[in-house]
Design a protein around this motif. Structure first.
Motif, PDB file in Angstrom:
ATOM      1  N   CYS A  76      42.365  -6.252 -33.393  1.00  0.00           N
ATOM      2  CA  CYS A  76      41.202  -6.441 -32.573  1.00  0.00           C
ATOM      3  C   CYS A  76      40.601  -7.861 -32.665  1.00  0.00           C
ATOM      4  O   CYS A  76      40.588  -8.157 -33.694  1.00  0.00           O
ATOM      5  CB  CYS A  76      40.258  -5.600 -32.664  1.00  0.00           C
ATOM      6  N   ARG A  77      40.022  -8.488 -31.608  1.00  0.00           N
ATOM      7  CA  ARG A  77      39.449  -9.791 -31.931  1.00  0.00           C
ATOM      8  C   ARG A  77      37.950  -9.559 -32.536  1.00  0.00           C
ATOM      9  O   ARG A  77      37.564  -8.463 -32.459  1.00  0.00           O
ATOM     10  CB  ARG A  77      39.036 -10.333 -30.507  1.00  0.00           C
ATOM     11  N   PRO A  78      37.527 -10.351 -33.275  1.00  0.00           N
ATOM     12  CA  PRO A  78      36.408 -10.409 -34.055  1.00  0.00           C
ATOM     13  C   PRO A  78      35.244  -9.944 -33.104  1.00  0.00           C
ATOM     14  O   PRO A  78      34.903 -10.489 -31.755  1.00  0.00           O
ATOM     15  CB  PRO A  78      36.150 -11.725 -34.577  1.00  0.00           C
ATOM     16  N   GLY A  79      34.416  -9.355 -33.440  1.00  0.00           N
ATOM     17  CA  GLY A  79      33.149  -8.809 -32.587  1.00  0.00           C
ATOM     18  C   GLY A  79      33.273  -7.550 -31.814  1.00  0.00           C
ATOM     19  O   GLY A  79      32.122  -7.328 -31.179  1.00  0.00           O
ATOM     20  N   GLY A  80      34.091  -7.117 -31.834  1.00  0.00           N
ATOM     21  CA  GLY A  80      34.427  -5.738 -31.103  1.00  0.00           C
ATOM     22  C   GLY A  80      33.460  -4.731 -31.541  1.00  0.00           C
ATOM     23  O   GLY A  80      33.133  -4.601 -32.423  1.00  0.00           O
ATOM     24  N   ILE A  81      33.083  -3.866 -30.549  1.00  0.00           N
ATOM     25  CA  ILE A  81      32.314  -2.779 -30.613  1.00  0.00           C
ATOM     26  C   ILE A  81      32.989  -1.452 -30.249  1.00  0.00           C
ATOM     27  O   ILE A  81      33.387  -1.236 -29.153  1.00  0.00           O
ATOM     28  CB  ILE A  81      31.024  -2.907 -29.621  1.00  0.00           C
ATOM     29  N   LEU A  82      33.179  -0.129 -31.178  1.00  0.00           N
ATOM     30  CA  LEU A  82      33.530   0.899 -30.803  1.00  0.00           C
ATOM     31  C   LEU A  82      32.391   1.787 -31.013  1.00  0.00           C
ATOM     32  O   LEU A  82      31.976   2.343 -32.146  1.00  0.00           O
ATOM     33  CB  LEU A  82      34.562   1.421 -31.953  1.00  0.00           C
ATOM     34  N   GLY A  83      31.844   2.331 -30.015  1.00  0.00           N
ATOM     35  CA  GLY A  83      30.629   3.150 -29.944  1.00  0.00           C
ATOM     36  C   GLY A  83      30.856   4.672 -29.771  1.00  0.00           C
ATOM     37  O   GLY A  83      29.937   5.463 -29.705  1.00  0.00           O
ATOM     38  N   GLU A  84      31.959   4.932 -29.025  1.00  0.00           N
ATOM     39  CA  GLU A  84      32.662   6.090 -28.963  1.00  0.00           C
ATOM     40  C   GLU A  84      34.026   6.306 -28.846  1.00  0.00           C
ATOM     41  O   GLU A  84      34.750   5.272 -28.668  1.00  0.00           O
ATOM     42  CB  GLU A  84      31.974   6.710 -27.667  1.00  0.00           C
ATOM     43  N   HIS A 105      34.249   2.686 -18.236  1.00  0.00           N
ATOM     44  CA  HIS A 105      34.072   4.096 -18.347  1.00  0.00           C
ATOM     45  C   HIS A 105      33.713   4.350 -19.534  1.00  0.00           C
ATOM     46  O   HIS A 105      32.817   5.519 -19.451  1.00  0.00           O
ATOM     47  CB  HIS A 105      35.827   4.734 -18.213  1.00  0.00           C
ATOM     48  N   ASP A 106      33.922   4.053 -20.665  1.00  0.00           N
ATOM     49  CA  ASP A 106      33.164   4.452 -21.835  1.00  0.00           C
ATOM     50  C   ASP A 106      32.191   3.284 -22.201  1.00  0.00           C
ATOM     51  O   ASP A 106      32.431   2.167 -22.812  1.00  0.00           O
ATOM     52  CB  ASP A 106      34.433   4.407 -23.234  1.00  0.00           C
ATOM     53  N   HIS A 107      30.985   3.795 -21.963  1.00  0.00           N
ATOM     54  CA  HIS A 107      29.815   2.743 -21.942  1.00  0.00           C
ATOM     55  C   HIS A 107      29.402   1.964 -22.986  1.00  0.00           C
ATOM     56  O   HIS A 107      28.857   1.011 -22.975  1.00  0.00           O
ATOM     57  CB  HIS A 107      28.446   3.742 -21.332  1.00  0.00           C
ATOM     58  N   LYS A 108      29.770   2.475 -24.276  1.00  0.00           N
ATOM     59  CA  LYS A 108      29.409   2.196 -25.520  1.00  0.00           C
ATOM     60  C   LYS A 108      30.627   1.210 -26.135  1.00  0.00           C
ATOM     61  O   LYS A 108      30.337   0.711 -27.245  1.00  0.00           O
ATOM     62  CB  LYS A 108      28.963   3.174 -26.461  1.00  0.00           C
ATOM     63  N   ASN A 109      31.761   1.121 -25.571  1.00  0.00           N
ATOM     64  CA  ASN A 109      32.805   0.483 -26.095  1.00  0.00           C
ATOM     65  C   ASN A 109      32.931  -1.155 -25.398  1.00  0.00           C
ATOM     66  O   ASN A 109      32.726  -1.298 -24.411  1.00  0.00           O
ATOM     67  CB  ASN A 109      34.185   1.121 -25.770  1.00  0.00           C
ATOM     68  N   ALA A 110      33.202  -1.965 -26.387  1.00  0.00           N
ATOM     69  CA  ALA A 110      33.326  -3.463 -26.052  1.00  0.00           C
ATOM     70  C   ALA A 110      34.235  -4.155 -26.963  1.00  0.00           C
ATOM     71  O   ALA A 110      33.714  -4.805 -27.968  1.00  0.00           O
ATOM     72  CB  ALA A 110      32.037  -3.886 -25.899  1.00  0.00           C
TER      73      ALA A 110
END
Length: 446
Positions: free
Chosen positions: A287-295, A323-328
């Protein structure tokens, strides 16, 4: 096959795409969302805006009379309790009575959907920016079909959605750029206009699976992904045109961007349905740096081979979902990037207000697969409290079941807060218990 001359790389060799995901709002669109879209457009100066589904909050109480939980549902029936309660709280009816005039109710829903479009598209249309839209699992639930919504989008200047000619969502013309409603190709011309330099595929990823869980693209769409790549490559001097896909629901391969971890790992999330037997964190190696897994990724229930099709077809280098609102995050799996844009809306669940965002992708004509990407967040661009902070707070901490509750407790701040509250409650109880024992002893001695 016709080439869309509106889209081409700039003279400096760049092409800028802004992904707008999951605005998911009702007839009165949140001004915070509109402010974010406007600020993101000002910041990014996009050549194209793509809407990747769930533009409509199909379960909004405003659509009680025409709500459909699934395509085979009867409009206005089987309304979830949460929608009824929200309607009552907002001063509306509870949806328990039959609709006296279904056609009038449907026309009212059409008017509301068009009004929603007018509001969130205004920052795009007013600047003359081309846009394209596909659909998610909530758009149709308002009772207005995606074919009708497609017609509404085309009423706005700059819409690039092609016309469906068969009347059933599928296209019976000979244009190989088009598959069905929400599934079509936008070829991007070179800066000179002499050839196609990049392909951008919008894919309708379905809504709900018959056996439960979320849907997936049609068999026709999977086959089309290979055929359309070959078609646009025929108009280029390369063997394959660099191409990417935008759609709503992520493919199951998104889980390959994650690591399985202990359920006691801070910030870990539980997987969804087929992946619910484990907890996950981002795999930083892919994964690229700074990614967010919220769900946990709420991927398609069935793996219909879409990712494999992208791998087997030369040219494809990325897929971006919502679709998955907290993922980025963006991860690379076997040469294909799998990325997310978080929600940019303020009327559904999601991350804290400052992290709601649109995703900007900047492509280079010389190497589209070497693109740059960043999130344009509410916190950085608008930088003020949302107008309805309590509603956003409820969406941030909304618990939809035990998995989301356990995910929340893996947040150190929340876990410490719960522990402090529990200890305080225990302390109060111990004092009360001691006081009661002392009172009992005094009474006994007397």
């Amino acid at each position: 096959m016709s080439m869309n001359s509106q889209l081409r790389f700039r003279k400096d060799g760049t092409f800028r795409v802004l992904q707008l995901a999951d605005i998911q709002d009702g007839p009165e669109v949140s001004q915070d969302a509109i402010d974010l879209i406007e600020a993101a457009i000002e910041e990014s100066d996009p050549d194209l805006v793509v809407l990747t589904g769930d533009q409509i909050r199909g379960y909004d109480p405003a659509y009680l009379a025409t709500f459909r939980s699934r395509h085979d549902s009867v409009s206005g029936e089987d309304i979830p309790l949460g929608i009824r309660l929200e309607s009552v709280i907002n001063g509306g009816c509870d949806g328990s009575k039959s609709v006296p005039d279904p056609e009038r109710a449907l026309e009212d829903s059409r008017r509301k959907v068009l009004s929603t479009f007018q509001q969130f598209l205004a920052p795009i249309v007013s600047r003359g920016i081309p846009f394209a839209a596909t659909y998610g699992n909530h758009d149709f639930q308002c009772g207005v079909s995606i074919d009708e919504q497609d017609d509404m989008y085309r009423s706005f200047t700059g819409c690039l959605n092609p016309v469906s000619q068969s009347g059933d969502g599928h296209h019976n013309n000979e244009d190989s750029l088009v598959c069905e409603t929400g599934t079509f190709c936008l070829p991007i011309s070179s800066s000179t206009g002499s050839q196609i330099a990049m392909g951008l595929m919008m894919v309708n990823s379905g809504d709900f699976a018959p056996q439960g869980g979320y849907g997936s693209p049609s068999a026709q769409a999977i086959e089309w992904l290979s055929n359309v790549e070959e078609a646009i490559s025929a108009q280029s001097d390369t063997d394959s045109v660099p191409s990417l896909v935008f759609q709503h629901i992520p493919v199951p391969e998104y889980y390959r961007c994650l690591n399985k971890v202990s359920p006691f790992t801070w910030h870990a999330v539980e997987g969804y349905r087929a992946f619910s037997d484990a907890c996950y964190t981002l795999n930083q190696e892919v994964c690229r740096p700074g990614g967010i897994l919220g769900e946990g990724p709420c991927c398609s229930e069935e793996n219909v081979g879409e990712f494999q099709q992208l791998q087997d077809t030369p040219g494809y280098f990325a897929m971006f979902s919502g679709h998955d609102h907290k993922n980025a995050f963006i991860g690379n799996i076997d040469g294909i990037d799998l990325g997310y844009a978080p929600t940019c809306g303020f009327c559904s669940y999601g991350p804290k207000a400052s992290d709601r965002a649109l995703r900007l992708l900047v492509f280079s004509e010389d190497d589209p697969a070497g693109y740059d990407s960043r999130l344009l967040t509410y916190g950085n661009l608008v930088a003020r409290r949302p107008r309805h902070p309590l509603r956003v707070l409820v969406g941030e901490y909304m618990v939809s079941g035990m998995p989301s509750l356990r995910d929340m407790l893996r947040n150190p701040k929340i876990a410490v807060g719960v522990l402090v509250v529990a200890m305080s409650a225990l302390k109060v109880w111990c004092r009360a218990w001691s006081h009661k024992r002392l009172s009992n002893r005094t009474s006994y001695k007397s």
